[in-house]
Design a protein around this motif. Structure first.
Motif, PDB file in Angstrom:
ATOM      1  N   GLU A   1       6.273   7.580   7.138  1.00 31.39           N
ATOM      2  CA  GLU A   1       6.039   6.360   6.501  1.00 31.39           C
ATOM      3  C   GLU A   1       6.344   5.171   7.202  1.00 31.39           C
ATOM      4  OE1 GLU A   1       6.505   4.580   1.901  1.00 31.39           O
ATOM      5  OE2 GLU A   1       7.965   5.906   2.912  1.00 31.39           O
ATOM      6  N   ALA A   2       7.465   5.134   7.814  1.00 32.05           N
ATOM      7  CA  ALA A   2       7.721   4.009   8.585  1.00 32.05           C
ATOM      8  C   ALA A   2       6.942   3.475   9.774  1.00 32.05           C
ATOM      9  CB  ALA A   2       9.158   4.162   9.162  1.00 32.05           C
ATOM     10  N   VAL A   3       6.078   4.577  10.427  1.00 26.64           N
ATOM     11  CA  VAL A   3       5.042   4.334  11.308  1.00 26.64           C
ATOM     12  C   VAL A   3       4.065   3.834  11.007  1.00 26.64           C
ATOM     13  CG1 VAL A   3       3.977   5.635  13.142  1.00 26.64           C
ATOM     14  CG2 VAL A   3       6.494   5.966  12.999  1.00 26.64           C
ATOM     15  N   ARG A   4       3.474   4.415   9.837  1.00 27.69           N
ATOM     16  CA  ARG A   4       2.386   4.111   9.247  1.00 27.69           C
ATOM     17  C   ARG A   4       2.485   2.680   8.614  1.00 27.69           C
ATOM     18  NH1 ARG A   4       0.966   3.020   4.205  1.00 27.69           N
ATOM     19  NH2 ARG A   4       2.871   4.001   3.426  1.00 27.69           N
ATOM     20  N   ILE A   5       3.660   2.170   8.157  1.00 26.11           N
ATOM     21  CA  ILE A   5       3.629   0.769   7.806  1.00 26.11           C
ATOM     22  C   ILE A   5       3.705  -0.196   9.105  1.00 26.11           C
ATOM     23  CG2 ILE A   5       5.126  -0.835   6.708  1.00 26.11           C
ATOM     24  CD1 ILE A   5       6.225   1.407   4.997  1.00 26.11           C
ATOM     25  N   ALA A   6       4.453   0.331   9.970  1.00 22.84           N
ATOM     26  CA  ALA A   6       4.531  -0.382  11.142  1.00 22.84           C
ATOM     27  C   ALA A   6       3.124  -0.943  11.809  1.00 22.84           C
ATOM     28  CB  ALA A   6       5.645   0.192  12.097  1.00 22.84           C
TER      29      ALA A   6
ATOM     30  N   GLY B   1       7.820 -19.105  10.772  1.00 23.95           N
ATOM     31  CA  GLY B   1       8.913 -19.926   9.954  1.00 23.95           C
ATOM     32  C   GLY B   1      10.340 -19.113   9.599  1.00 23.95           C
ATOM     33  N   PRO B   2      11.072 -19.579   9.144  1.00 22.39           N
ATOM     34  CA  PRO B   2      12.343 -18.803   8.844  1.00 22.39           C
ATOM     35  C   PRO B   2      12.142 -17.701   7.610  1.00 22.39           C
ATOM     36  CG  PRO B   2      12.686 -20.944   8.113  1.00 22.39           C
ATOM     37  CD  PRO B   2      11.165 -20.969   8.785  1.00 22.39           C
ATOM     38  N   VAL B   3      11.141 -16.885   7.553  1.00 21.71           N
ATOM     39  CA  VAL B   3      10.916 -16.029   6.415  1.00 21.71           C
ATOM     40  C   VAL B   3      10.666 -14.523   6.679  1.00 21.71           C
ATOM     41  CG1 VAL B   3       9.185 -15.608   4.485  1.00 21.71           C
ATOM     42  CG2 VAL B   3       9.544 -17.972   5.385  1.00 21.71           C
ATOM     43  N   LEU B   4      11.883 -13.684   6.149  1.00 19.87           N
ATOM     44  CA  LEU B   4      11.608 -12.350   6.433  1.00 19.87           C
ATOM     45  C   LEU B   4      11.150 -11.543   5.199  1.00 19.87           C
ATOM     46  CD1 LEU B   4      12.593 -10.029   8.214  1.00 19.87           C
ATOM     47  CD2 LEU B   4      14.787 -10.219   7.021  1.00 19.87           C
ATOM     48  N   ALA B   5      10.380 -10.669   5.550  1.00 19.77           N
ATOM     49  CA  ALA B   5       9.996  -9.785   4.717  1.00 19.77           C
ATOM     50  C   ALA B   5      10.423  -8.306   4.739  1.00 19.77           C
ATOM     51  CB  ALA B   5       8.275  -9.568   4.656  1.00 19.77           C
ATOM     52  N   VAL B   6      11.150  -7.908   3.660  1.00 18.68           N
ATOM     53  CA  VAL B   6      12.086  -6.594   3.843  1.00 18.68           C
ATOM     54  C   VAL B   6      11.131  -5.389   3.050  1.00 18.68           C
ATOM     55  CG1 VAL B   6      13.945  -5.333   3.666  1.00 18.68           C
ATOM     56  CG2 VAL B   6      13.960  -7.823   4.190  1.00 18.68           C
ATOM     57  N   ILE B   7      10.650  -4.586   3.520  1.00 18.46           N
ATOM     58  CA  ILE B   7       9.832  -3.486   2.924  1.00 18.46           C
ATOM     59  C   ILE B   7      10.690  -2.074   3.117  1.00 18.46           C
ATOM     60  CG2 ILE B   7       7.523  -2.086   3.501  1.00 18.46           C
ATOM     61  CD1 ILE B   7       6.743  -4.814   4.830  1.00 18.46           C
ATOM     62  N   PRO B   8      10.834  -1.414   2.096  1.00 24.71           N
ATOM     63  CA  PRO B   8      11.299  -0.091   2.055  1.00 24.71           C
ATOM     64  C   PRO B   8      10.577   1.082   2.418  1.00 24.71           C
ATOM     65  CG  PRO B   8      10.764  -0.517  -0.238  1.00 24.71           C
ATOM     66  CD  PRO B   8      10.480  -1.700   0.811  1.00 24.71           C
TER      67      PRO B   8
END
Length: 509
Positions: A428-433, A415-422
């Motif tokens: 850290e970006a790769v770990r979260i991804a 659905g049209p829902v975006l989750a934005v994560i810092p």
């Protein structure tokens, strides 16, 4: 603001377009003939935009499915299809390319009618019959080129000459989703037929009309009876009968992970071959050196426009560096503000309703869950006004400061829902991804080409877009982890509809 602000509820209707398209109650296509179902059961097809009844389609019984598989089985085991010369099979299929291109405007309108996606979107290349024609064109080009190999003598212990051959896998059950039915039909049927397999197609009950229309085009070809068959109906009846049928050699499915698991379970009994594309929770990684505002727009387009986030490759987790977080959100908000709901046949409408009422309730539950889990609801989460209340609409929604272990970040919402994560740095970006059960797609937004290559190799996903993302018929697409098995597109897809046979010949050398 929507483009229906001045409309009364009664003015929004798709029935005039249904009548203009001359949509008739759906039948089955078995053994080269259109037939009524063995059962009186019918599926009532409702427009997602208005919940008006569009038509009914046959809910095929187990007997109907058995007839379809039997026709495909005979065409494969006894008919000429898998044994035709490459040039002959290619000549029989090639007219479909022109038929698809000619039918493109009508097929775009049928898709809009059946799944509510705006005509401005279904007419675009990547969802239209034009891309379906190119998918067939690409795979048919491999018919006279897909061969085996010869192998050199390895040791003095054998004088045998080894050769390998590619042979069609057999009867294929092709199960197509509702969100891109024309493209997905081509992605499954084109390589299967090109390889010499026979096919039983089962479209989603929420989008059977375009598959029925393409079946009418295939009926105009001179294919032997039973090479292509179509059954319609709900997953619990026709779908279950198809995936468990012992006469099926391979199942190709695009849809939910839950159904994919059931297909794996059912296929295990007969060791059926499978190709599964089972969804995703794809990340986008946005770095300060990118055009950050444009990155925000690009990510939000996947969420808010066109399919309204109802595509498996949508980058629904935006991983944004802390130094450009606000700028990214500015771009995302700009796209959210541009959404225009309304008559899906109006060229100014640019976003879809959700496919059914159940999905609307499900997405609203995710919105409530996100707030309860501590994420900040930046915008949306509510429904549009009275003019759209009969349809399954939800306003574009953005959550910020999302915890990657929350439901918002881990589960496929569709659905049209975006989750934005810092995030603070590359690691850290790769770990979260990678901290997800899915692995279908990802996006990287940066002007640093070394970083782009580095991250593309580190992210565990089957398709990575750098500063952009789209599909082409000659490139393989598929998922890691629970996002699926196998690939669609390119030579890889065609090979998945073959078995490799090795022949050893005593040469006496």
């Amino acid at each position: 603001m929507t483009n229906t602000d001045n409309l009364s509820r009664s003015e929004l209707s798709v029935l005039a377009n249904r009548d203009a398209l001359e949509i008739a109650p759906g039948r089955l296509y078995l053994g080269g003939q259109w037939r009524d179902s063995d059962s009186d059961a019918r599926w009532q097809h409702l427009s997602p935009a208005t919940n008006e009844e569009v038509t009914t389609i046959a809910d095929a019984s187990a007997t109907d499915v058995d007839r379809a598989v039997g026709a495909a089985r005979r065409a494969f085991d006894e008919g000429p299809w898998p044994r035709l010369r490459a040039k002959e099979r290619k000549a029989l299929l090639e007219p479909l390319i022109a038929l698809l291109r000619e039918a493109a405007p009508r097929l775009s309108r049928i898709q809009t009618l059946e799944n509510g996606m705006p005509i401005s979107f279904t007419s675009q290349y990547r969802l239209s019959a034009a891309v379906a024609a190119d998918v067939f064109d690409h795979h048919l080009g491999w018919i006279d080129k897909l061969g085996g190999e010869t192998y050199p003598q390895y040791t003095e212990r054998s004088d045998l000459q080894y050769l390998s051959f590619r042979e069609p896998v057999g009867v294929v059950a092709a199960i197509v989703p509702w969100n891109a039915p024309v493209l997905q039909l081509a992605n499954k049927v084109a390589p299967a037929l090109a390889a010499g397999c026979t096919v039983v197609l089962k479209p989603s009950e929420y989008a059977s009309l375009s598959s029925l229309a393409i079946a009418e085009l295939i009926d105009r070809l001179d294919l032997p009876p039973g090479v292509f068959n179509l059954v319609t109906g709900v997953g619990a009846t026709s779908g279950e009968a198809l995936i468990t049928h012992p006469g099926v050699d391979k199942v190709s499915f695009t849809g939910s992970r839950g159904v994919g698991g059931r297909i794996l379970e059912a296929s295990g009994r007969d060791i059926k071959r499978v190709t599964l594309e089972l969804g995703g929770k794809s990340p986008s990684l946005v770095f300060p050196d990118a055009d950050v505002r444009e990155a925000g727009k690009a990510v939000m387009r996947m969420i808010a426009l066109g399919m309204s986030g109802q595509q498996c490759t949508a980058q629904t987790r935006a991983l944004v560096h802390v130094d450009c977080y606000d700028e990214f959100l500015d771009g995302a908000r700009e796209i959210a503000a541009s959404v225009r709901y309304g008559d899906p046949f109006d060229p100014d409408t640019n976003a879809s309703p959700l496919i059914n009422k159940q999905q609307l309730v499900k997405v609203l539950d995710y919105v409530e869950s996100g707030t309860a889990e501590g994420a900040h609801l930046l915008l949306g989460g509510d429904r549009p006004g009275d003019a759209l209340s009969a349809g399954n609409y939800l306003n574009p929604t953005i959550f910020t400061q999302v915890d990657n272990r929350s439901r918002l970040a881990q589960e496929e919402i569709f659905g049209p829902v975006l989750a934005v994560i810092p995030f603070s740095d590359e690691d850290e970006a790769v770990r979260i991804a990678n901290d997800t059960e899915y692995g279908l797609a990802a996006g990287i937004y940066t002007t640093d080409i070394a970083r782009a290559f580095r991250l593309a190799r580190r992210i565990r996903a089957g398709a990575i877009g750098v500063n952009g993302y789209t599909f082409m018929p000659n490139a393989p697409i598929g998922g890691y982890k629970t996002s699926g098995l196998g690939r669609e597109g390119g030579r890889t897809a065609l090979e998945a509809y073959t078995e490799q046979k090795t022949v050893m010949i005593e040469t006496g050398a």
